[in-house]
Each structure stands twice: as C-alpha cells, then as structure tokens.
Design a protein around this motif. Structure first.
Motif, short mmCIF file in Angstrom:
data_model
loop_
_atom_site.label_atom_id
_atom_site.label_comp_id
_atom_site.label_asym_id
_atom_site.label_seq_id
_atom_site.Cartn_x
_atom_site.Cartn_y
_atom_site.Cartn_z
N UNK A 109 0.84 -1.20 0.00
CA UNK A 109 0.00 0.00 0.00
C UNK A 109 0.88 1.24 0.00
N UNK A 110 1.92 1.25 0.85
CA UNK A 110 2.83 2.39 0.92
C UNK A 110 3.66 2.54 -0.35
N UNK A 111 3.83 1.45 -1.08
CA UNK A 111 4.58 1.51 -2.33
C UNK A 111 3.71 1.93 -3.51
N UNK A 112 2.46 2.26 -3.23
CA UNK A 112 1.60 2.82 -4.27
C UNK A 112 0.76 1.81 -5.03
N UNK A 113 0.75 0.55 -4.58
CA UNK A 113 -0.09 -0.45 -5.25
C UNK A 113 -1.56 -0.21 -4.89
N UNK A 114 -2.44 -0.59 -5.80
CA UNK A 114 -3.88 -0.61 -5.52
C UNK A 114 -4.14 -1.89 -4.72
N UNK A 115 -4.25 -1.74 -3.41
CA UNK A 115 -4.10 -2.87 -2.51
C UNK A 115 -5.42 -3.29 -1.88
N UNK A 116 -5.71 -4.60 -1.98
CA UNK A 116 -6.91 -5.16 -1.35
C UNK A 116 -6.51 -6.34 -0.47
N UNK A 117 -6.92 -6.27 0.80
CA UNK A 117 -6.83 -7.44 1.67
C UNK A 117 -8.27 -7.83 1.98
N UNK A 118 -8.72 -8.89 1.30
CA UNK A 118 -10.11 -9.34 1.39
C UNK A 118 -10.34 -10.09 2.70
N UNK A 119 -11.36 -9.67 3.44
CA UNK A 119 -11.66 -10.27 4.73
C UNK A 119 -12.94 -11.09 4.64
N UNK A 120 -13.05 -12.09 5.50
CA UNK A 120 -14.26 -12.89 5.58
C UNK A 120 -14.08 -14.04 6.55
N UNK A 121 -15.18 -14.69 6.88
CA UNK A 121 -15.13 -15.83 7.80
C UNK A 121 -15.82 -17.03 7.18
N UNK A 122 -15.49 -18.19 7.71
CA UNK A 122 -16.02 -19.47 7.22
C UNK A 122 -17.15 -19.92 8.14
N UNK A 123 -18.21 -20.49 7.54
CA UNK A 123 -19.36 -20.90 8.36
C UNK A 123 -19.07 -22.11 9.24
N UNK A 124 -17.96 -22.83 8.96
CA UNK A 124 -17.46 -23.88 9.86
C UNK A 124 -18.55 -24.86 10.26
N UNK A 125 -19.04 -25.64 9.28
CA UNK A 125 -20.20 -26.49 9.47
C UNK A 125 -20.30 -27.23 10.79
N UNK A 126 -19.37 -28.16 11.03
CA UNK A 126 -19.47 -28.99 12.23
C UNK A 126 -19.31 -28.15 13.49
N UNK A 127 -18.28 -27.30 13.51
CA UNK A 127 -17.97 -26.53 14.72
C UNK A 127 -19.15 -25.65 15.13
N UNK A 164 -21.33 -37.51 15.84
CA UNK A 164 -21.94 -36.43 15.06
C UNK A 164 -22.78 -36.96 13.90
N UNK A 165 -22.65 -38.27 13.62
CA UNK A 165 -23.41 -38.91 12.55
C UNK A 165 -23.14 -38.25 11.19
N UNK A 166 -21.86 -37.99 10.90
CA UNK A 166 -21.51 -37.39 9.62
C UNK A 166 -20.14 -37.87 9.16
N UNK A 167 -19.95 -37.81 7.84
CA UNK A 167 -18.61 -38.00 7.29
C UNK A 167 -17.79 -36.76 7.63
N UNK A 189 -7.28 -38.82 -4.62
CA UNK A 189 -8.49 -39.63 -4.62
C UNK A 189 -9.69 -38.70 -4.81
N UNK A 190 -10.79 -39.25 -5.28
CA UNK A 190 -11.99 -38.43 -5.43
C UNK A 190 -12.41 -37.86 -4.08
N UNK A 191 -12.94 -36.68 -4.12
CA UNK A 191 -13.18 -35.86 -2.91
C UNK A 191 -14.63 -36.02 -2.46
N UNK A 192 -14.79 -36.53 -1.24
CA UNK A 192 -16.13 -36.65 -0.64
C UNK A 192 -16.58 -35.27 -0.16
N UNK A 193 -17.65 -34.75 -0.75
CA UNK A 193 -18.06 -33.37 -0.45
C UNK A 193 -19.36 -33.27 0.34
N UNK A 194 -19.98 -34.39 0.68
CA UNK A 194 -21.25 -34.32 1.42
C UNK A 194 -21.03 -34.54 2.90
#
Length: 922
Positions: free
Chosen positions: A65-83, A176-179, A395-400
C-alpha cells in the motif's frame, strides 16, 4: 508525547480512526496487489498460528500500500459447518432439547441468530492485531453471494459429470453422525492390544492365524490375505477358511499389500471398515459387508447375537466367544494410532455409505501443470514436492456432510430415487417437465466446508458475475498459509479456480511453519503451554491465566499438572507487551518454512525496542520542536560526518528490507530494521548529535543540519518500520512528520522509503567506523580496569598512519565527549609509553595511562575474590553434571540448562582471569 510508551493508550484509538477513515480500502496506482485472508471459522478465536499468519499478511499489505499499489486485503469468515452446529446443539442440550425437536428450518434460524450475536469474536481480535483488512467488503461463506457461487459450481460440475453420487468408504464420526475430512481426524498413539485369532481352514487341515487391533470387525471379514511370494502360505491361495462366529466361509487371497513380517503374515480383510482393506477388496471383487450403523452399533448384517451392541461391547463379546471356542491364540499389548474426531473426541470409523464426490483426478491435471510451469510458486520451494506427491495420487473428494448447517446440496429425488440437480425445486420441475403429481424431496446433506472455501479467491470478488473487482484483483498476489492445509485448501482452490476462471487463484503460496512453544513442543491445552495473542498484548494476571488454561478440563490430575506448569513458567502472569512488540517478535522468527519456537523472552526484548524508539522520538522532539530545522528553501545547512553517515545507513536499511521482503524473509527484514534503529540510530547517531547540539561553539548551519537529519532519518525509520509496527509508528509520526517536512493525515498512506540509486558516502562511513572502533576500545579498557564511566581519563594513540591522524582530527570533538576524555594525543615515535592499559582498534593501539586512575593492588585483590567465587560455582555445576543419577533421571531440558549455565560461568571465569593477567602485567 507521554514520558513512557503505553500501547493500550494508542492502539484502539488509532485502529478505529484508520477504519472509520476508509484507509484500508483499495487505493493507489494501476498495479494491483491483493491477498485473500484464509477465512477463520466464525466460531473461532485467535491463536498463535493465526496471529503469526495475520502479521505476515498485514506487513505485506501495508508495505505494498505504501509503495503505491492498488491494494486489497479481502476479509471474511467461514461458516465452519461442524464446529458451528456443535456450538448451537450444546446450547440446546443445556435446555434439554435437540435439533430434531426444533426441526431443520428453526434450528438453522437459531444458528444464524448465534452467528449475529456471538460470531464476531475473531474479527474483533483481528482488529486488535492491527490487521488493515477492508472491512467494507467483509464476506461470509454462507452469505447470499457466496451461496449462489457454491450452487453454481455444484450444478456446473454435475452437468459436466465431475460430481457424482457413490458408495465409498469415508471417515465417519459416530457421535456427530456425519462424514468428516482427514483434517478433522486426529490420530495419536494410544495403548491397545493385538489379538491373534485362529481361522480354521475349511479343508480341516489346520488354521491361519491373523492379528488384529479391532477383533469386532471380524464379523465383516470378506477374505484372509497372504503375500503371493510368501512360501509359508501361497499354496493356500484359492482355498477358504471358516470365518469364526459367522457361519460362512471366506477365501484366502494373494495380495502384495500384505506385510510378511507383521504378525503371522496373514491379514484379515474387512473392506467396509478399513481404507487399505477397501482397496484390496476392490482389486479382488470382495463383498463389502457393513456391520455398523450410523452410531457405530452392530448392524443387521452381522450375526444375530451381536446385533445392536455398541462396537466396544461387541469387541468384548467377540473376544470372549473366540476364547470359549479355543480360537483366541494370544493377546499382546500394542501401541497403535487411534483416529479420533477433532470435535467429538470419539473414535472414527471407516464406514461405507452413499456420499457425493468430486472427480478430483480430472481437476488435478491442470492444477499440477500450473505449478510445474511456474504460474504458481511455492515459498519455500520444497513444498512443491509435497503438493505434487498428493496431487499425483489424488483420490476423489467426498463433499457431502450429514449436517443441517451449511450449503444444502441442490439435488432432489423422486420416489424411484432418480436424482435431479438444479438451483431450486421449481427449476428442477421446469427443466425435467415434472408435474405436481411427482413427489420430490431435497437431499438432506450439506456440502463440506472446504467446498465453499475452494472458491474463496473468486467468489469473494463477485463471481459468477464478471465484476470490476474480479478484473482488477484476480488472480491474487500471494496466499499465506500453513503447510497442514496445502491438500485440503490450497490444492482445491487451484483446481476449482483453474476450472471456472481458466486462471490461477494466486501467483505465490507462502507456506509458514507451526508456532510452537520455547522448547519446540506443539502448543496444546493438555500440555498447558498455549499462549493467547490477546493475553500477550493486554497482559493477564496469574490466577486468570491458570483459570483460562484449566477451564473445561474433566480430569483433575491433568488440570493440576497444567496449573503447576503455568505457575512455574509465569509466576507473575503475563505482562502487557502491546501489539507492536508481539508483531515484531513474529517477524523476527519468520524464517521461511521452519517451525517457530516462541519464547516470551523475545517479546520482552521487543517491548524494550518499542521503548527505545519512543525515547528516541522524545529526544528528537525535545531538540527539534520550535527550533530551526533547516526546512526553509535556501536555508544554510551544514551536514556533519555523522549526519552523512546515518543518512547512508538509512538508505542501506531500506535496501536490505526491500531485498528481504521480496524473498519473504521477514526475519532478515526485521533484523535489518532492528540493527539500524537500535544500534546505528539510537545507540550511535543520537549520541553523535549531542556534541553538535550542545556545543555553544557549533555553527547555526551545523545545528540546523543535525536537527534536520535527526528528524528526517527518524521519519524514514518510522516509515520503514510501519508495516511491522503500525501503532507506535503512527503515533510518533504525527509529531515528527512536520519537523521532517512531511505532510499527510496518516503514515500508512505515505510512500515507503525507496533506496537511493547513488553510492554510499565512503568518507563519512570510514570516519564514523574509525570513531566507533576507538570508542569501543576505550570502553573495553574502562570495563576491564573497572574505571567508572564518569571519570575523566587521557588516551594515547600509537602505531597510526596518516589516515588515522586525519580521522582523529575529524572526530576529536566526538571522541572526547562520548568517552569522557580529558585529552587525546599521539604517542611520539621512539617515546616510551607510561604504564598503560591497552586495546586495539584495527591496527591502531589505544592506550590509557593508569597512574592515578586505578590502584593495582586493590584491583588484583578484587579480581582474585571474584575469580574464587566463580571457581566454586563452576566446580559445583561440574559435580552435578558428573553425577550419573542426575543426568539420567532429570529431564533433558533441565540437564541442558545446567550445561548452559556451566558454559556461561566458565566464560565469565576466563574473562576475569584474562583481566587479572593484564593488571599484573602493568
């Protein structure tokens, strides 16, 4: 400025000002620089690894930012299913309710309610670290925009045949009855047993003995495997054995997976309950017999006497029944790695169930090529090998996941089980021309949290719309992450981004190590060595620290152990070190790729560094405020050798920082800044400024030159330090900037110092280096001869050349003032020196006549007494280390500490003995 630096008084005030003023938003030139924050769990709170990672990212963002770049630090949070689901389920449990009492819709409403009320802890803690994230663009993986992106990706991949539903083996959490994913499984060594069981050959000609750590899975065996080259058993391949307790026969098969040296060399194969057995089962087309149900009780697929039993009760019954039949050969104690769910703590079962999968092999090919071609670079480079090893055997990714909180799978089933995929039920009915007489039900499962995280770099910027932000900030510049999620997140982001954007998600992956304790141990609650970054910033008293570390511990013995360790390590609790000291400690430890040993002693040192900077600024303000600093155009300004020297050193520091940051060596960048600010500016230049500023005979032009240099070099140092120490630099800069001729609302939008393209000032460097060597020689003599710092002495110089004489002429004013000399002169050629203490400054001899300064006999007596004390202490420690009982029984860390103490005392003894020899020789 206040007399002392108080971090708490400035940090919140400045952060609120920066955020309110919009300074974190993208601004700058045409060249973009972006980082997408690894989204922390919405349930989470800051730990030391987070702190380290955020500090690295913030330094990069502030620097660019100080070096003059157009600077973005993208913020956000994860819904963290199990937790997140577990947090809310526990709250319901306290009210005597379950999620099933509420129903899915009402339960999810409760989760959203919790998120709005309590889900902001981590984001507030990120602010405490000084993280200059663009909060106006904050995202959440379950917000409408990201949810739309997730749905779009699922539907497209399904249409392309890259998402499918199939029956596979997964990590199943029976509580937890989940994969769950591999990352959510913690495998640690536990004491167990190895049961040796005889399987009778169906021919009646003997038996095969197998060894197992899970005898209850015998109920689901499909074969006994032997190595095809094992001469003891390969003649039995093709025969069958009578499976004990099950009234069925299973084949003997040959497979090279079998380890001939383990156990008897015969291996029971249970394809539905072991990942390796599953692969063997597929190779030999064995039946998959699922003997567990969702809560790990024995299912109807097992013999009737065991059905309904808990798995561990079933184990006891199976062992007892085998023993009664004379089929239990022996039981041995055995240490094994037991997989447990990181959230539930229960033993995880490999479990055969219907799940949704992504064809990872197809997506992996271009992701491998992206790294091979250099489109993505890993720092350090060796992590590429880890990436390749996993991707080439992916290996194929289990996503459910069998949860309620998360992105619900956009799939519907009719009464015959046919699957329809689409954004909603109306769309499905329209696309497939299904009338109201066709009953549809939506899939109950949600998507793995890592699925939405895999889209993070482009979904946060507005995809699937082609937004202006996507065009500017994607691909992002660098991903900062730990090595433990290269597989789970980094690789999947690369795969998904290449597939949907036809470009890489980032150009560089900076991989950092684990933050460990001072002894190199992993931080864990059970070890009582966890440090909370906020506690290091604000401080915490001992009782609160003990209470925090032992909270929730169910085992009194463990709690007592953690309490004792805490009281021993931090008898006074933790002091308030402030954010800047914590951040600078992180940078000092950030050598690429290695694990980080965090010692609280280091943060104490960097708190002192903050105090040093603060006091230096107070000195500058006292000498420059309301004074002529030569800022007016045409002002008569004369720079001393010291002024010219420190200006060159500031430029040299800027060069070293630029080089270090470019290679992600934050340890080298912080060291360069520390050396420049503490050693060169504070310890040397401030002292060198005093003979000019405090000398009534010094010219106004010389004083103007020194004042201007004091202020301008400090201002440069503050800008150099700002990306690493944002709060103290902002606070001081506001006062110093006007004295240095700088204008602006904040230091964070000032240009970062760029190294000059000119050569260093050789004359100034040579003169000051000569002066430093002579001053150090005089100080060494004072220390060795026990001459008080305030006592005036005379110095003779000998064996110097013309250059030395020129340098003395240039520096005599500094030399006399800084070393408290009555006079300094050259010893004439052929003139015999009086009794002197001597030290060398290069080839130059520095002599201090001792007549009238020290009493030789008194000094010999003093040194003899000190030497005697040290000799006794050395003998005591040597005796301790020579005691075999102590060395063998004491912890290694304690023995090492004693050895370190011995080395230190022996070194001190040698120094005093050398001083004694010098005194006697006078």
């Amino acid at each position: 400025m206040e007399k002392t630096f108080q971090p708490a008084a400035i940090e919140t005030r400045w952060y609120q000002h920066w955020e309110a003023s919009g300074y974190f938003a993208p601004q700058g030139g045409e060249q973009a620089y972006s980082i997408m924050i690894p989204p922390p769990n919405v349930t989470g709170s800051l730990h030391m690894g987070h702190g380290f990672q955020e500090a690295i990212m913030d330094a990069l963002i502030r620097y660019h930012r100080m070096r003059g770049f157009n600077t973005l630090w993208q913020v956000g949070t994860d819904h963290a299913g199990i937790a997140t689901q577990m947090v809310v389920e526990r709250q319901l449990e306290a009210q005597g309710l379950t999620r099933h009492d509420l129903g899915r819709e009402a339960f999810n409403a409760k989760v959203w309610e919790w998120k709005e009320e309590s889900g902001g802890t981590i984001t507030q803690q990120l602010r405490r670290l000084g993280s200059s994230l663009d909060w106006s663009r904050e995202r959440f993986t379950m917000d409408p925009g990201l949810s739309a992106a997730v749905q779009e990706v699922f539907i497209r991949l399904h249409k392309e045949g890259l998402i499918y539903r199939g029956k596979r083996l997964v990590n199943w959490d029976p509580a937890l009855h989940t994969a769950i994913s591999d990352l959510e499984v913690i495998a640690e060594e536990e004491q167990g047993h190895l049961w040796h069981i005889n399987y009778p050959l169906a021919s009646g000609e003997g038996y095969l003995t197998v060894a197992t750590t899970r005898p209850e899975t015998l109920l689901g065996d499909s074969a006994v495997a032997v190595h095809p080259d094992d001469e003891r058993f390969n003649h039995l391949i093709g025969q069958t054995v009578a499976l004990p307790l099950c009234d069925r026969e299973i084949p003997v098969i040959g497979d090279s997976y079998v380890d001939r040296e383990f156990g008897s060399g015969c291996l029971k194969i249970t394809p539905a309950h072991d990942f390796n057995d599953y692969e063997v089962g597929k190779r030999h087309d064995l039946p998959m017999i699922n003997i567990f149900n969702g809560d790990a009780a024995i299912s109807a697929a097992a013999p009737a006497p065991y059905q309904g039993l808990d798995r561990f009760e079933a184990r006891k019954k199976v062992v007892a029944d085998l023993e009664a039949l004379g089929l239990l050969a022996k039981i041995e104690p055995h240490v094994l790695k037991v997989p447990r769910g990181d959230r539930s703590g229960v033993v995880i079962e490999p479990y055969l169930t219907d799940q949704w999968y992504v064809d990872a092999k197809t997506l992996a090919r271009p992701a491998i090529e992206a790294v091979e071609s250099g489109a993505i670079n890993f720092v350090p480079r060796q992590w590429e090998n880890t990436y390749y090893a996993w991707m080439r055997d992916i290996q194929d990714w289990c996503i459910s996941r069998q949860l309620w909180w998360g992105h619900r799978i956009p799939a519907w089933y009719d009464a015959q089980g046919k699957v329809y995929v689409g954004p909603d039920e109306d769309s499905v009915r329209s696309e497939h021309q299904l009338g109201p007489e066709v009953t549809l039900r939506q899939d109950e499962d949600v998507l793995d949290t890592w699925f939405s995280s895999a889209l993070w770099t482009f979904s946060t910027l507005g995809w699937p719309q082609e937004t202006r932000e996507l065009a500017i900030f994607h691909p992002s510049s660098v991903l900062v992450t730990g090595f433990d999620i290269i597989f789970f997140w980094v690789a999947r982001m690369i795969m998904m981004t290449l597939h949907f954007r036809n470009e890489v998600p980032f150009h560089t992956v900076y991989v950092h190590g684990l933050v460990r304790d001072a002894e190199g141990q992993k931080m864990s609650k059970s070890k009582g060595n966890v440090l909370d970054p906020i506690d290091l910033i604000d401080g915490i008293d001992l009782e609160s620290l003990v209470s925090k570390r032992t909270a929730g511990m169910m085992q009194p013995q463990l709690a007592a152990s953690v309490e004792a360790a805490t009281r021993k390590q931090f008898p006074d609790g933790l002091a308030a070190y402030g954010t800047d000291a914590l951040r600078f400690t992180y940078y000092s430890l950030a050598s690429t790729g290695r694990d980080i040993k965090f010692d609280v002693g280091r943060i104490e040192g960097f708190r002192n560094f903050c105090n040093k900077i603060w006091n230096a600024a107070r000195y500058v303000l006292m000498n420059c405020e309301s004074q002529d600093c030569g800022l007016e155009p045409g002002a008569d300004v004369q720079l001393s050798l010291a002024d010219r020297w420190i200006i060159g050193k500031a430029d040299q520091a800027a060069q070293e920082v630029e080089r270090a940051v470019a290679s992600y060596r934050f340890d080298l960048a912080s060291q360069a800044l520390y050396d420049f600010v503490w050693n060169e500016y504070c310890d040397w230049y401030l002292e060198l400024s005093k003979p000019v500023l405090w000398d009534d005979n010094a010219s106004d032009a010389a004083k103007r030159g020194t004042r201007r240099t004091l202020a301008q070099v400090l201002e440069v140092a503050l800008r150099l330090l700002h990306p690493m120490m944002p709060f103290i630099t902002e606070e001081i800069w506001q006062s110093v900037a006007p004295l240095a001729g700088k204008q602006g609302a904040t230091i964070m939008l000032q240009p970062y110092p760029q190294p000059a393209q000119t050569a260093q000032d050789a004359e100034a460097n040579d003169a000051i280096e000569w002066l430093q060597s002579v001053i150090l020689a005089v100080r060494t003599i004072r220390a060795e001869m026990n001459i008080p710092p305030g006592k005036e002495i005379s110095v003779l110089l000998a064996k110097g050349d013309a250059a030395d004489k020129k340098r003395l002429a240039q520096n005599s004013q500094y030399l006399k003032k800084l070393t408290k000399l009555a006079n300094v002169s050259w010893l004439g050629d052929g003139v015999e020196a009086p009794p002197c203490a001597t030290a060398l400054a290069g080839e130059l001899e520095v002599l201090v006549p001792i007549a009238g300064i020290i009493d030789k006999d008194d000094e010999i007596a003093r040194l003899g007494k000190d030497i005697g004390k040290l000799e006794k202490e050395v003998a005591r420690i040597q005796g301790k280390l020579g005691n075999a009982g102590f060395v063998e029984k004491a912890p290694a860390a304690v023995v090492a500490k004693e050895q370190e103490k011995l080395d230190h005392q022996q070194q001190a003894l040698a120094t005093l003995q050398q001083q004694l020899l010098k005194i006697r020789a006078l």
